[in-house]
Design a protein around this motif. Structure first.
Motif, mmCIF file in Angstrom:
data_model
loop_
_atom_site.group_PDB
_atom_site.id
_atom_site.type_symbol
_atom_site.label_atom_id
_atom_site.label_comp_id
_atom_site.label_asym_id
_atom_site.label_seq_id
_atom_site.Cartn_x
_atom_site.Cartn_y
_atom_site.Cartn_z
ATOM 1 N N LEU A 1 0.830 -1.201 0.000
ATOM 2 C CA LEU A 1 0.000 0.000 0.000
ATOM 3 C C LEU A 1 0.868 1.256 0.000
ATOM 4 N N MET A 2 1.952 1.218 0.772
ATOM 5 C CA MET A 2 2.807 2.395 0.838
ATOM 6 C C MET A 2 3.511 2.636 -0.489
ATOM 7 N N ILE A 3 3.904 1.553 -1.155
ATOM 8 C CA ILE A 3 4.527 1.739 -2.475
ATOM 9 C C ILE A 3 3.528 2.377 -3.425
ATOM 10 N N TRP A 4 2.304 1.888 -3.375
ATOM 11 C CA TRP A 4 1.260 2.433 -4.255
ATOM 12 C C TRP A 4 1.071 3.938 -4.011
ATOM 13 N N VAL A 5 0.871 4.340 -2.743
ATOM 14 C CA VAL A 5 0.599 5.761 -2.523
ATOM 15 C C VAL A 5 1.864 6.593 -2.716
ATOM 16 N N ALA A 6 3.038 5.976 -2.540
ATOM 17 C CA ALA A 6 4.260 6.735 -2.820
ATOM 18 C C ALA A 6 4.351 7.039 -4.312
ATOM 19 N N VAL A 7 3.967 6.062 -5.137
ATOM 20 C CA VAL A 7 3.925 6.318 -6.581
ATOM 21 C C VAL A 7 2.936 7.445 -6.862
ATOM 22 N N MET B 1 0.005 11.815 0.307
ATOM 23 C CA MET B 1 0.808 12.008 1.519
ATOM 24 C C MET B 1 -0.008 11.617 2.750
ATOM 25 N N ILE B 2 -1.278 12.026 2.772
ATOM 26 C CA ILE B 2 -2.159 11.672 3.887
ATOM 27 C C ILE B 2 -2.294 10.143 3.976
ATOM 28 N N ALA B 3 -2.510 9.539 2.810
ATOM 29 C CA ALA B 3 -2.652 8.076 2.799
ATOM 30 C C ALA B 3 -1.371 7.399 3.269
ATOM 31 N N LEU B 4 -0.240 7.981 2.898
ATOM 32 C CA LEU B 4 1.042 7.420 3.337
ATOM 33 C C LEU B 4 1.131 7.448 4.860
ATOM 34 N N GLY B 5 0.649 8.549 5.446
ATOM 35 C CA GLY B 5 0.645 8.640 6.902
ATOM 36 C C GLY B 5 -0.233 7.570 7.526
ATOM 37 N N ILE B 6 -1.394 7.340 6.920
ATOM 38 C CA ILE B 6 -2.298 6.318 7.461
ATOM 39 C C ILE B 6 -1.650 4.945 7.362
ATOM 40 N N PHE B 7 -1.080 4.648 6.186
ATOM 41 C CA PHE B 7 -0.527 3.310 5.967
ATOM 42 C C PHE B 7 0.752 3.067 6.760
ATOM 43 N N SER B 8 1.339 4.144 7.300
ATOM 44 C CA SER B 8 2.498 3.914 8.162
ATOM 45 C C SER B 8 2.068 3.167 9.427
ATOM 46 N N LEU B 9 0.753 3.239 9.746
ATOM 47 C CA LEU B 9 0.197 2.547 10.905
ATOM 48 C C LEU B 9 0.953 2.890 12.188
ATOM 49 N N THR B 10 1.286 4.153 12.317
ATOM 50 C CA THR B 10 1.895 4.624 13.554
ATOM 51 C C THR B 10 1.015 5.732 14.100
ATOM 52 N N ALA B 11 1.142 5.967 15.395
ATOM 53 C CA ALA B 11 0.327 7.013 16.016
ATOM 54 C C ALA B 11 0.587 8.349 15.347
ATOM 55 N N ALA B 12 1.876 8.671 15.143
ATOM 56 C CA ALA B 12 2.201 9.967 14.557
ATOM 57 C C ALA B 12 1.660 10.065 13.139
ATOM 58 N N GLY B 13 1.804 9.000 12.368
ATOM 59 C CA GLY B 13 1.358 9.039 10.986
ATOM 60 C C GLY B 13 -0.141 9.200 10.883
ATOM 61 N N ILE B 14 -0.885 8.472 11.695
ATOM 62 C CA ILE B 14 -2.343 8.540 11.640
ATOM 63 C C ILE B 14 -2.834 9.892 12.156
ATOM 64 N N LEU B 15 -2.205 10.370 13.226
ATOM 65 C CA LEU B 15 -2.590 11.676 13.740
ATOM 66 C C LEU B 15 -2.260 12.764 12.718
ATOM 67 N N GLY B 16 -1.092 12.642 12.100
ATOM 68 C CA GLY B 16 -0.702 13.599 11.068
ATOM 69 C C GLY B 16 -1.687 13.588 9.915
ATOM 70 N N ALA B 17 -2.123 12.392 9.529
ATOM 71 C CA ALA B 17 -3.087 12.297 8.437
ATOM 72 C C ALA B 17 -4.399 12.965 8.825
ATOM 73 N N THR B 18 -4.851 12.711 10.054
ATOM 74 C CA THR B 18 -6.093 13.334 10.518
ATOM 75 C C THR B 18 -5.966 14.857 10.498
ATOM 76 N N PHE B 19 -4.827 15.336 10.973
ATOM 77 C CA PHE B 19 -4.612 16.773 11.014
ATOM 78 C C PHE B 19 -4.510 17.355 9.608
ATOM 79 N N LEU B 20 -3.742 16.666 8.764
ATOM 80 C CA LEU B 20 -3.519 17.208 7.424
ATOM 81 C C LEU B 20 -4.793 17.198 6.590
ATOM 82 N N MET B 21 -5.711 16.260 6.876
ATOM 83 C CA MET B 21 -6.986 16.277 6.158
ATOM 84 C C MET B 21 -7.687 17.615 6.370
ATOM 85 N N VAL B 22 -7.731 18.053 7.622
ATOM 86 C CA VAL B 22 -8.410 19.308 7.940
ATOM 87 C C VAL B 22 -7.628 20.486 7.351
#
Lengths: 479, 623
Positions: A266-272, A301-322
């Motif tokens: 998934l990360m390779i896909w969204v990185a592409v 980039m948001i999806a990459l944060g989600i797929f990192s499956l880390t607290a920081a990545g998911i929180l960053g994705a939530t924040f960056l969406m807004v």
């Protein structure tokens, strides 16, 4: 009660707007949208309430809405951007236009608030309708084609998703004996190893089309390009979040194990997708397309944060969406003003609009800088958190994302300079007027505040995100 | 608070108020207001430093936490401010030299209709730079870091109607973003391991680590990339020369005295990290030395007065990195300080020349100006002697300290290159000085109209000229002042100033004097024209800085653009065509079915999907 207001105000308001005269429709719609912001403020102030009523008892479907940390600020984003989009729209569009805008607000609110999978699906489909009519009714010459592409591609995705929705509930029923679509109960499903990738795939496909992520962005260029600027702002600012939001709302609880298993792919896909959007944005000569592909890149980039499956990545994705919703929505609105002044969307070389419109240039630059991730503005905060998530165990992806940030600076500055700077070779254009300043200034202040104080959002989002993150951790994600 | 927030907030107030009211307030007011605020900030900086001096040596630091920046995924990251002797020096230079340059700009920009915007940006820069040095953690530092990059972008492109200025601004921003990303990834890696990005937490943890692990190597390299980009170390150096497109006070303030030294600040700040990555420390010194000699040689044939100074800035930054890289931290900071004096003086004096000649920057058009601008000439001479390392001018002491310690620490090769560069510096600076102020006027028309700058400009120039003369005597005081900063954590055993071998001093000064004589013989006695030698190799090559820009274009710009074009022409068109094909297919299919069914594609498709779902569900339940 708040939920009834949150959903009822735009829905009833939309109907009321239909009864108003053509000329009063814009004011009426703005009043409705302002009321909605009031409700959101009340939501922000108090404890986040939920609405939970039985709807279709035979299937176990419930009218269940909740404003958890994941959804709360997306609801706010919807409320703010709808009001701004209404203010930025021409009154001459007429009452039907404002009806659809308010209907879209209603559908988006429902989508972000739904925590019942069936309900989620209903609203997922409901948002297609207003955009379809707005595209076909109020767009440029290719509007009809754009609307059809939007509808067909999204229906294609969401109909497959329906299979998934039904299948998930059936599997749940099979193991527990009760039929429920409640997302929080659909966790840890014993999906067979044969069915799991297919079920995962149908949801992922629907979400990827809606966002859109590469290579499912076929509808995007026409829709973003042809729609009136306020509609593009809502599409890119609010509705595009629905796609990545789906990964958090639906995939993380239901397919946590699969997300973990497929993470690298998934990360390779969204990185592409990330690189693809940036490269496309670098070579466009249509100003809206630069922003459109930049948006594709940021969603990746948001999806990459989600797929990192880390607290920081998911929180960053939530924040960056807004944050991204506010920034890219504003950018599209400004491009709309520029387009109106110039009578076209092409830019090449240095067009030098700054001379006649210095204040327009200032706002343009501000939102361009926010979008390219200037430290101190919210794009940076979101990207930092995503990077923080990526370096935990995917430093390679962090490096790719870092290179894309450099390219982002390049394409955004190219866009700004190309339109605003240089020696003008055509008559000076008019600067922003009072009506435009009235929505530009609050937006700019809001963006600046979020950038200086991201904790205002992350602090609110964490308690309920913790559940999602905790789940990701339990599935093997670290940190 | 000890005034830290006041120091920061004053220039920010200036930037915001000027931005908001520049169209309604009197035009000249913006400059005065901006200058007053920076000088007020200077006063607060002095007070804060005095307060710092009053603390006991072991605890000479002030920390302020404003509010949380981000929370949620680990320990919060807050808006930490931090003042220690190291940042204290930077504060004084930023607000002090910055204040003088603000004052000067009141004269320089007096005729510009857009001066409100100029001073708004100028104050924004001061705020950003202060935030950078007052930051108490790497994240806030990065915010300041990005904002100074923004201010630099805005000011390089200040004259936005010039395509060359617009291009230069874009280049500066993109190259600086390279550095931002380096710091971003570096600090993220540190946070993963230590769950903190504050200096105190990180350095405390570094104290217990032993050198050599690849982790520290990578983190140090990433942070060094940030320093390279901001301080224009080779090969990220091209933007600084193009940055001369901005108004001359900008070149003095941002592209000489303060912003470009941010990399030196960062490396000096991170000395506990450099201890853990000795290889990177050596690279810092080696690349710095290479940048020094590379830029010095590129300055030999430059035709534009500001470009000579730009290359000399690159070269002097190289010396600072040499100092920091070999562990001579105080010497590096000392050179930063003296360089701020003499380079700001040189740029402002050059600005007076350009101003007096109605915008002419080509040294081939100058000559004999000492009669017209005596004050400017004297100040320029003082600063030229300082940069050339002639005793007892300021640059002699700081450069000697760096070279001496390079030698003492066993970096013979770097020391040798540094000594040779000292001679080269003297040559190109005196070439510039002679061509500008002496000889016969080469453009009599310009010469006739040339005039000395107004007092508001000459006073700051003379003040900086005086500092270029006496700045070297601050060495012992600086040594004493910085000691607590470099002894707080292990990693800087040789931070204090040392003197090198006498033979080295004699060699460096001797070369500088010889270079002076050669320049005199060539450009005064034989009156060689400025353009001599640029037609042929190697002059042409050196004028183009050995083709660095072309290299970047071939390596990065062209391939990236080609990739973008390829994606757009080949891939995206393919995807969009496929979508249209599929859409058309579905549409035709639906049209065909219209007579049979009710005709609405959606309902029909829906029924298919529900049917499929039921089949799937059935098979799953059976399984």
């Amino acid at each position: 009660m708040l939920w009834i207001g949150l959903l009822g105000i735009p829905l009833v308001g939309a109907l009321v707007v239909l009864l108003l005269s053509e000329r009063a429709a814009k004011v009426g719609a703005a009043v409705v949208a302002a009321l909605e912001i009031g409700v959101f403020a009340a939501l922000l102030g108090g404890a986040a309430p939920s609405l939970n009523l039985a709807w279709i008892p035979a299937w176990g479907v419930r009218l269940h809405f909740a404003a958890d940390g994941l959804a709360l600020f997306l609801l706010g984003l919807t409320a703010v951007m709808t009001l701004v989009a209404i203010c930025a729209s021409k009154a001459s569009y007429g009452r039907a236009y404002f009806f659809w805008i308010l209907f879209m607000e209603f559908a988006s609110m429902g989508l972000f608030g739904a925590v019942d999978l069936f309900l989620f699906y209903i609203f997922w489909e409901a948002v297609l309708i207003p955009i379809f009519f707005l595209l076909t009714g109020w767009s440029g010459e290719k509007g009809r084609a754009a609307g059809l592409k939007w509808l067909i591609m999204n229906l294609f995705g969401s109909l497959f998703m329906l299979i998934g929705v039904v299948a998930v509930a059936v599997i749940h029923n099979q193991t527990t004996g009760s039929l429920s679509f409640e997302i929080s109960q659909l966790t840890n499903l014993p999906v067979s190893s044969f069915a799991a990738p297919w079920l995962f795939g149908v949801f992922a496909l629907a979400f990827a089309i809606k966002a859109p992520l590469w290579p499912f962005h076929g509808w995007m260029p026409d829709a973003y390009g042809e729609a009136p600027a306020p509609v593009t702002a809502l599409l890119a600012g609010v509705l595009s979040k629905a796609g990545v939001f789906g990964f958090l709302r639906v995939m993380l609880p239901i397919f946590g194990a699969e997300l973990h298993a497929y993470r690298t792919g998934l990360m390779i896909w969204v990185a592409v997708s990330l690189v693809y959007g940036a490269l496309m944005a670098l070579r466009q000569t249509d100003m809206k397309m630069v922003s459109a592909y930049a948006s594709l890149s940021h969603l990746s980039m948001i999806a990459l944060g989600i797929f990192s499956l880390t607290a920081a990545g998911i929180l960053g994705a939530t924040f960056l969406m807004v944050a991204h919703g506010l920034m890219v929505g504003s950018l599209f609105l400004i491009l709309g003003v520029v387009e109106e002044r110039l009578g076209g969307r092409e830019f090449n070389g240095l067009m030098g609009l700054n001379r006649g419109a210095p204040r327009l240039a200032t706002y343009f630059l501000f939102f361009a800088l926010a979008t390219l991730g200037l430290p101190g503005l919210p794009g940076f905060a979101g990207e930092y958190m995503i990077m923080q998530g990526l370096v935990v165990h995917a430093v390679g992806f962090a490096v790719v994302a870092g290179v894309v940030l450099i390219v982002a600076a390049w394409y955004m500055v190219r866009l700004f300079q190309g339109i605003m700077q240089g020696r003008p070779d055509h008559p000076a254009v008019a600067d922003v007027n009072v009506g435009q300043v009235a929505w530009l200034v609050p937006l700019a202040i809001l963006v600046a505040v979020i950038g200086v104080w991201p904790a205002g959002i992350t602090g609110h989002a964490v308690p309920s995100l913790y559940h999602a993150v905790h789940f990701a951790v339990a599935q093997g994600g670290i940190n | 608070m000890q005034g830290l927030t006041e120091i920061l907030i004053l220039p920010l107030i200036g930037a915001v108020t000027i931005g908001a009211f520049k169209s309604v307030a009197p035009r000249r007011l913006a400059g005065i207001w901006a200058t007053v605020l920076v000088l007020a900030s200077f006063v607060f900086a002095v007070v804060a430093d005095l307060h710092l001096a009053g603390l006991t040596a072991g605890h000479r630091e002030i920390t302020v936490t404003l509010f949380n920046w981000v929370t949620g995924f680990g320990p919060p990251i807050a808006w930490n401010l931090y003042l220690d002797p190291l940042s204290g020096i930077w504060l004084l230079i930023i607000t002090g030299v910055g204040g003088l340059i603000h004052l000067y700009a009141n004269g320089y920009m007096a005729d510009d209709p857009d001066q409100g915007r100029f001073f708004g940006y100028f104050n924004l820069f001061i705020f950003s730079m202060l935030l950078l040095v007052l930051a108490g953690n790497l994240l806030i530092l990065l915010i300041g870091w990005g904002l100074v990059g923004l201010a630099s972008y805005l000011l390089i492109g200040f004259w936005y109607q010039r395509p060359s200025a617009v291009r230069a601004a874009k280049k500066a921003l993109v190259m600086n973003t390279v550095g931002d990303v380096g710091i971003l990834i570096g600090l993220a890696l540190l946070y993963v391991r230590y769950h903190a990005v504050t200096y105190s937490a990180l350095f405390g943890a570094f104290s217990h680590a032993s050198p050599g692990s690849p982790f520290f190597g990578w983190v140090a390299i990433l942070l060094y990339i940030g320093a390279m980009a901001k301080s224009a170390q080779f090969p990220l150096s091209g933007w600084l020369v193009d940055a001369m497109e901005g108004p001359t006070p900008v070149s003095a303030l941002i592209h000489a005295a303060t912003m470009v030294t941010a990399g030196v600040y960062l490396m000096a700040r991170l000395y506990p990290l450099l201890r853990l990555a000795p290889g990177v420390a050596y690279a810092v010194a080696a690349i710095g030395t290479f940048t020094a000699i590379y830029a010095a040689s590129a300055a030999f044939f430059q035709q534009d007065i500001k470009k000579v100074l730009a290359y000399s800035t690159l070269s002097q930054l190289g010396y600072m990195f040499l100092g920091v890289g070999v562990g001579a931290y105080t010497a590096g900071v000392f050179h930063f300080m003296t360089h701020a004096f003499f380079k700001a003086c040189l740029f402002l004096a050059a600005g007076s020349v350009i101003h007096g000649l109605g915008g002419e920057q080509d040294i081939g058009q100058m000559g004999g100006l000492y009669k017209k601008m005596p004050w400017t000439m004297v100040s320029f001479l003082a600063a030229t002697l300082a940069i050339s390392g002639i005793p007892p001018f300021a640059g002699f002491y700081s450069k000697e300290a760096i070279l001496g310690q390079a030698f003492n620490s066993g970096h013979d090769l770097l020391w040798m290159v540094g000594v040779i560069t000292a001679g080269m510096t003297s040559f190109y600076m005196f070439r510039l000085f002679f061509l500008t102020f002496f000889g016969t006027p080469r453009n009599t028309d310009l010469y006739q109209h040339a005039h000395e700058a107004p007092a508001v400009m000459t006073v700051p120039v003379i003040a900086l000229g005086v500092l270029s003369v006496i700045g070297g005597f601050f060495g012992p005081w600086l040594n004493h002042w910085l000691r607590p900063a470099f002894t707080a954590y292990p990693g800087a055993p040789h931070a204090a100033l040392e003197s090198g071998p006498t033979v080295g001093t004699v060699l460096a000064v001797g070369l500088a004097v010889v270079a002076f004589v050669v320049a005199y013989a060539l450009y005064i006695r034989r009156a060689v024209p400025a353009r001599a030698g640029i037609e042929r190799w190697p002059g042409r090559w050196m004028l183009a800085a050995y083709g660095l820009d072309t290299g970047w274009r071939d390596v990065a710009v062209v391939p990236l653009m080609a990739a973008g074009t390829w994606v757009r022409r080949q891939l995206d068109r393919g995807i969009l065509t496929a979508v249209v094909g599929v859409a058309n297919g579905i549409w035709l299919w639906a049209e065909d079915l219209r007579p049979i069914q009710s005709g609405y594609v959606r309902r029909y498709a829906l029924s298919i999907m529900v049917g499929l779902a039921v089949v799937l569900a059935y098979s799953l339940m059976k399984a």
